[in-house]
Write a protein that holds these residues in place. Structure first.
Motif, PDB file in Angstrom:
ATOM      1  N   UNK A  68      11.742  87.542  20.812  1.00 11.20           N
ATOM      2  CA  UNK A  68      10.653  87.403  21.896  1.00 11.20           C
ATOM      3  C   UNK A  68      11.124  86.056  22.559  1.00 11.20           C
ATOM      4  N   UNK A  69      10.896  86.121  23.897  1.00 18.41           N
ATOM      5  CA  UNK A  69      11.016  85.110  24.894  1.00 18.41           C
ATOM      6  C   UNK A  69       9.949  85.241  25.914  1.00 18.41           C
ATOM      7  N   UNK A  70       9.583  84.426  26.661  1.00 17.25           N
ATOM      8  CA  UNK A  70       8.524  84.278  27.848  1.00 17.25           C
ATOM      9  C   UNK A  70       9.311  83.992  29.167  1.00 17.25           C
ATOM     10  N   UNK A  71       8.754  85.000  29.866  1.00 16.93           N
ATOM     11  CA  UNK A  71       9.563  84.995  31.259  1.00 16.93           C
ATOM     12  C   UNK A  71       8.676  85.000  32.465  1.00 16.93           C
TER      13      UNK A  71
ATOM     14  N   UNK B 289      -3.095  76.731  27.647  1.00 12.48           N
ATOM     15  CA  UNK B 289      -2.210  77.863  27.930  1.00 12.48           C
ATOM     16  C   UNK B 289      -0.954  77.869  26.715  1.00 12.48           C
ATOM     17  N   UNK B 290      -0.612  79.119  26.669  1.00 11.70           N
ATOM     18  CA  UNK B 290       0.228  79.526  25.236  1.00 11.70           C
ATOM     19  C   UNK B 290       1.560  79.859  25.617  1.00 11.70           C
ATOM     20  N   UNK B 291       2.214  79.829  24.371  1.00 11.80           N
ATOM     21  CA  UNK B 291       3.718  80.117  24.303  1.00 11.80           C
ATOM     22  C   UNK B 291       3.743  81.401  23.221  1.00 11.80           C
ATOM     23  N   UNK B 292       4.550  82.028  23.197  1.00  3.82           N
ATOM     24  CA  UNK B 292       4.651  83.391  22.328  1.00  3.82           C
ATOM     25  C   UNK B 292       5.915  83.550  21.698  1.00  3.82           C
ATOM     26  N   UNK B 293       6.477  83.108  20.751  1.00  2.78           N
ATOM     27  CA  UNK B 293       8.032  83.327  20.342  1.00  2.78           C
ATOM     28  C   UNK B 293       8.111  84.179  19.164  1.00  2.78           C
ATOM     29  N   UNK B 294       9.064  84.792  19.055  1.00  2.00           N
ATOM     30  CA  UNK B 294       9.478  85.324  17.949  1.00  2.00           C
ATOM     31  C   UNK B 294      10.841  85.269  17.654  1.00  2.00           C
TER      32      UNK B 294
ATOM     33  N   UNK C  35       1.284  90.476  29.135  1.00  2.00           N
ATOM     34  CA  UNK C  35       0.955  89.274  30.120  1.00  2.00           C
ATOM     35  C   UNK C  35       0.580  88.157  28.942  1.00  2.00           C
ATOM     36  N   UNK C  36       1.020  86.916  29.564  1.00  2.00           N
ATOM     37  CA  UNK C  36       0.763  85.575  28.907  1.00  2.00           C
ATOM     38  C   UNK C  36       0.396  84.395  29.646  1.00  2.00           C
ATOM     39  N   UNK C  37      -0.614  83.851  29.146  1.00  2.00           N
ATOM     40  CA  UNK C  37      -1.239  82.585  29.912  1.00  2.00           C
ATOM     41  C   UNK C  37      -2.253  81.857  29.085  1.00  2.00           C
ATOM     42  N   UNK C  38      -3.674  81.771  29.848  1.00  2.00           N
ATOM     43  CA  UNK C  38      -4.459  81.290  28.923  1.00  2.00           C
ATOM     44  C   UNK C  38      -4.782  82.079  27.606  1.00  2.00           C
ATOM     45  N   UNK C  39      -4.867  83.404  27.754  1.00  6.06           N
ATOM     46  CA  UNK C  39      -4.983  84.233  26.711  1.00  6.06           C
ATOM     47  C   UNK C  39      -3.603  84.668  26.215  1.00  6.06           C
ATOM     48  N   UNK C  40      -3.376  84.837  25.096  1.00  6.15           N
ATOM     49  CA  UNK C  40      -1.994  85.177  24.688  1.00  6.15           C
ATOM     50  C   UNK C  40      -1.734  86.857  25.176  1.00  6.15           C
ATOM     51  N   UNK C  41      -2.804  87.509  25.115  1.00  3.70           N
ATOM     52  CA  UNK C  41      -2.737  88.899  25.919  1.00  3.70           C
ATOM     53  C   UNK C  41      -3.407  88.544  27.248  1.00  3.70           C
ATOM     54  N   UNK C  42      -2.847  88.214  27.911  1.00  2.00           N
ATOM     55  CA  UNK C  42      -3.669  87.689  29.332  1.00  2.00           C
ATOM     56  C   UNK C  42      -3.904  88.732  30.274  1.00  2.00           C
ATOM     57  N   UNK C  43      -4.944  88.544  31.172  1.00  2.99           N
ATOM     58  CA  UNK C  43      -5.183  89.315  32.021  1.00  2.99           C
ATOM     59  C   UNK C  43      -3.943  89.944  33.126  1.00  2.99           C
ATOM     60  N   UNK C  44      -3.956  91.133  33.271  1.00  4.45           N
ATOM     61  CA  UNK C  44      -2.920  91.620  34.124  1.00  4.45           C
ATOM     62  C   UNK C  44      -3.019  93.039  34.664  1.00  4.45           C
TER      63      UNK C  44
ATOM     64  N   UNK D 265      11.025  87.168   9.526  1.00  4.22           N
ATOM     65  CA  UNK D 265      10.731  87.171  10.974  1.00  4.22           C
ATOM     66  C   UNK D 265       9.521  86.120  11.056  1.00  4.22           C
ATOM     67  N   UNK D 266       9.647  85.546  12.177  1.00  2.88           N
ATOM     68  CA  UNK D 266       8.508  84.526  12.529  1.00  2.88           C
ATOM     69  C   UNK D 266       8.071  84.585  13.965  1.00  2.88           C
ATOM     70  N   UNK D 267       6.760  84.736  14.068  1.00  2.00           N
ATOM     71  CA  UNK D 267       6.183  84.926  15.457  1.00  2.00           C
ATOM     72  C   UNK D 267       5.181  83.787  15.572  1.00  2.00           C
ATOM     73  N   UNK D 268       5.441  82.921  16.347  1.00  2.00           N
ATOM     74  CA  UNK D 268       4.392  81.943  16.484  1.00  2.00           C
ATOM     75  C   UNK D 268       4.428  81.167  17.892  1.00  2.00           C
ATOM     76  N   UNK D 269       3.498  80.473  18.080  1.00  2.00           N
ATOM     77  CA  UNK D 269       3.625  79.709  19.771  1.00  2.00           C
ATOM     78  C   UNK D 269       2.643  78.542  19.532  1.00  2.00           C
ATOM     79  N   UNK D 270       2.746  77.599  20.242  1.00  2.00           N
ATOM     80  CA  UNK D 270       1.880  76.427  20.538  1.00  2.00           C
ATOM     81  C   UNK D 270       1.033  76.689  21.698  1.00  2.00           C
ATOM     82  N   UNK D 271      -0.293  76.239  21.602  1.00  2.00           N
ATOM     83  CA  UNK D 271      -1.271  76.093  22.745  1.00  2.00           C
ATOM     84  C   UNK D 271      -1.270  74.772  23.218  1.00  2.00           C
ATOM     85  N   UNK D 272      -1.006  74.346  24.554  1.00  2.00           N
ATOM     86  CA  UNK D 272      -1.076  73.028  25.008  1.00  2.00           C
ATOM     87  C   UNK D 272      -1.949  73.009  26.339  1.00  2.00           C
TER      88      UNK D 272
END
Length: 430
Positions: free
Chosen positions: A400-403, A271-276, A360-369, A261-268
């Motif tokens: 995991x995907x981001x929608x 802003x963040x990605x979050x893939x598993x 939620x995902x954005x500037x923070x991985x667990x973003x505001x919502x 199991x690989x859970x990783x994401x790039x910051x660019x």
């Protein structure tokens, strides 16, 4: 940051959205984060305050933003405050922004130096009726360290005790949950780097490789694609370690017959990605591993089909839990009798799926919502990450995907990343 320059209109639009929510005759003051010590004379790598970054795109310590839309002097209706560049300090710590450079990043035409702020701020606050100050109101917050935001609240209340103070966090929580097209463009860059990285890993993984070697491949691909690095601590968990949700030791051998199991994401660009993804170490799922993987993928796709603007996370989790129960009966993890006799407060499926499905995902991985029982708004970006964890089989699978939730239909920002068992096996066989 390592990314190519972002369009400053992203931050111009964010400030316009924030100001539109302020009460009349109000001033908002937002601080950067502290520089925090480790040991001796060393500092942790600086991490900017997410709200300040959302407003400005500025990733530099000792920064402030002052928004005063009713200021009689139009020049001071939005002000960026920076530390004055110091030649000696720059010899040690590197370049600090000049005014023209800050404008190119933020689109803010008025920049004042921090050491000249107090005299200006006193006049502005005396003319204003309300003062918006910031605080960390993320529902997941657990840290009680008195950071700069909280110290600044106390400082201003001593200096200006009879003003009316308002919570900037309420505005940020509403607005940051809704991503603009400009923000999505930056997030897509983070997703695309993450996709390149995953495809690289499928060529690299084999029996005998170590978790930390996979981690190194991730870091290499991130940096060569202008990512700032990891969006969060990468999880590389082979075999039974995959059942530990926040496993970050990444120091064991990946063995033939295991699923990793690989859970990783790039910051660019902040802003963040979050893939598993969960893949067979030897490139081929066993029949049982594929059965569990396909059940998890079914839950992922089901969750995607019902995650729409207007639903609450509470209702969404309830519906995914009901579907998980059906799948777990189908693959032999639960019986009809166990489900019939389950405690409604602790449903039987929770033995094998013991975490939430989305955040939620954005500037923070667990973003505001919005909170658990409030409707998810149009424009939110959410993860979808069901998992199945079976202690008896030393198996853990999460997908995991981001929608992006839009009014016209949800957009899977990771739609190009291989996800089916057949796709994964085919790419690992090359």
């Amino acid at each position: 940051m390592k990314n190519l320059p972002l369009d400053p209109q992203l931050f111009v639009k964010n400030r316009q959205r924030f100001v539109a929510k302020m009460q009349p005759q109000s001033i908002a003051i937002i601080n950067s984060n502290d520089e925090l010590p480790t040991n001796g004379d060393a500092l942790y790598k600086f991490k900017q305050n997410s709200d300040l970054y959302w407003l400005t795109g500025i990733d530099q310590e000792d920064t402030m933003v002052v928004l005063y839309p009713d200021n009689p002097d139009p020049k001071y209706r939005e002000v960026l405050v920076l530390v004055r560049p110091n030649e000696l300090k720059e010899k040690w710590d590197g370049h600090r922004l000049r005014k023209d450079e800050a404008y190119a990043v933020s689109g803010m035409g008025t920049v004042v130096w921090l050491d000249s702020l107090d005299a200006l701020l006193q006049q502005w606050i005396n003319e204003a009726a309300n003062i918006y100050l910031n605080s960390n109101e993320n529902n997941r917050k657990a840290n009680l360290v008195p950071v700069k935001d909280y110290r600044y609240v106390q400082e201003l209340k001593v200096r200006y005790p009879v003003h009316n103070y308002l919570r900037a966090a309420v505005i940020f929580k509403e607005l940051r949950a809704v991503k603009t097209p400009e923000e999505i463009k930056v997030m897509q860059e983070a997703m695309d780097i993450t996709e390149k990285t995953f495809r690289r890993l499928l060529k690299f993984i084999k029996p005998g490789v170590w978790e930390h070697e996979i981690h190194a491949e991730i870091l290499h691909e991130f940096l060569r694609n202008r990512s700032a690095g990891e969006a969060y601590s990468t999880i590389i968990a082979s075999g039974d370690r995959a059942r530990t949700l926040h496993y970050i030791s990444n120091n064991q051998e990946c063995k033939d017959g295991e699923v990793i199991l690989m859970d990783f994401g790039a910051e660019y660009g902040g802003y963040n990605a979050d893939l598993t993804r969960s893949v067979p170490v030897n490139g081929k799922f066993s029949p049982r591993q594929r059965q569990v993987y396909d059940a998890c993928l079914h839950l992922h796709n089901y969750a995607k089909s019902i995650l729409r603007p207007g639903i609450t996370i509470a209702k969404y989790h309830e519906m995914v839990g009901e579907e998980a129960t059906k799948q777990f009966i189908k693959i032999g993890l639960l019986t009809e009798e166990q489900v019939k006799n389950q405690d409604p407060e602790t449903p039987a499926y929770r033995k094998y799926l013991y975490h939430g499905i989305s955040h939620h995902l954005g500037i923070d991985v667990h973003d505001l919502g919005p909170s658990f029982h409030q409707p998810i708004p149009v424009g939110a970006v959410m993860t979808i990450e069901p998992g199945i964890y079976i202690e008896e089989e030393q198996l853990g699978i999460r997908i995991e995907n981001n929608i992006w939730l839009t009014a016209d239909g949800n957009v899977d920002l990771m739609k190009n990343i291989p996800i089916t068992a057949d796709e994964i096996e085919a790419l690992m066989a090359k």
